[in-house]
Design an enzyme around this catalytic site. Structure first.
Site, PDB file in Angstrom:
ATOM      1  N   CYS A 114       1.042  -1.408   0.056  1.00  0.00           N
ATOM      2  CA  CYS A 114      -0.096  -0.234   0.051  1.00  0.00           C
ATOM      3  C   CYS A 114       0.821   1.207  -0.019  1.00  0.00           C
ATOM      4  O   CYS A 114       1.812   1.420   0.647  1.00  0.00           O
ATOM      5  CB  CYS A 114      -0.737  -0.023   0.984  1.00  0.00           C
ATOM      6  SG  CYS A 114      -2.501  -0.964   1.082  1.00  0.00           S
ATOM      7  N   LEU A 115       0.744   2.048  -0.886  1.00  0.00           N
ATOM      8  CA  LEU A 115       1.553   3.384  -0.994  1.00  0.00           C
ATOM      9  C   LEU A 115       1.167   4.423  -0.110  1.00  0.00           C
ATOM     10  O   LEU A 115      -0.032   4.185   0.200  1.00  0.00           O
ATOM     11  CB  LEU A 115       1.354   3.868  -2.448  1.00  0.00           C
ATOM     12  CG  LEU A 115       1.841   3.204  -3.531  1.00  0.00           C
ATOM     13  CD1 LEU A 115       1.447   3.712  -4.952  1.00  0.00           C
ATOM     14  CD2 LEU A 115       3.347   2.794  -3.586  1.00  0.00           C
TER      15      LEU A 115
END
Length: 115
Positions: free
Chosen positions: A114-115
């Site tokens: 997940c960025l």
């Protein structure tokens, strides 16, 4: 320059957070902490939020990690049905990044990928 320590206050206790606001120790989590973390995120928890939070905690118990968005959507669809197992529903509950925000409130580590 001193090291900044992140904490959240809950019922007279300080709980340590990491630099991104996730619990430093997963064992510190309880429902009161979840409410405090949610308020910190600008979210007021409803029964719909709790469904996702408990689903995430169960997922973590089995797989020992918090799921990224695509896997979260699939898990929600499998357990709660098609009407809840989609990104639009999850975005309404946990705006911007449902996998990250829900994991944070559930007291889990930041999801991988997940960025």
């Amino acid at each position: 320059m001193g090291l900044k320590v992140n904490t959240i206050e809950c019922k007279g206790h300080s709980v340590l957070l990491d630099k991104e606001g996730y619990l430093a120790s997963l064992s510190d989590w309880n429902q009161d902490i979840a409410h405090a973390l949610a308020l910190n995120e600008g979210i007021t928890l409803t029964d719909a939020h709790w469904e996702i939070i408990f689903l995430l905690r169960d997922f973590h118990g089995v797989f020992e990690h918090a799921p990224a968005m695509r896997i979260l959507v699939k898990a929600v669809k499998k357990q709660l049905g098609v009407e809840k197992g989609n990104s639009i529903y999850l975005l309404k509950l946990f705006p911007d990044s449902p996998a990250k925000r829900a994991a944070k409130i559930a007291g889990l580590p930041r999801p991988t990928n997940c960025l």
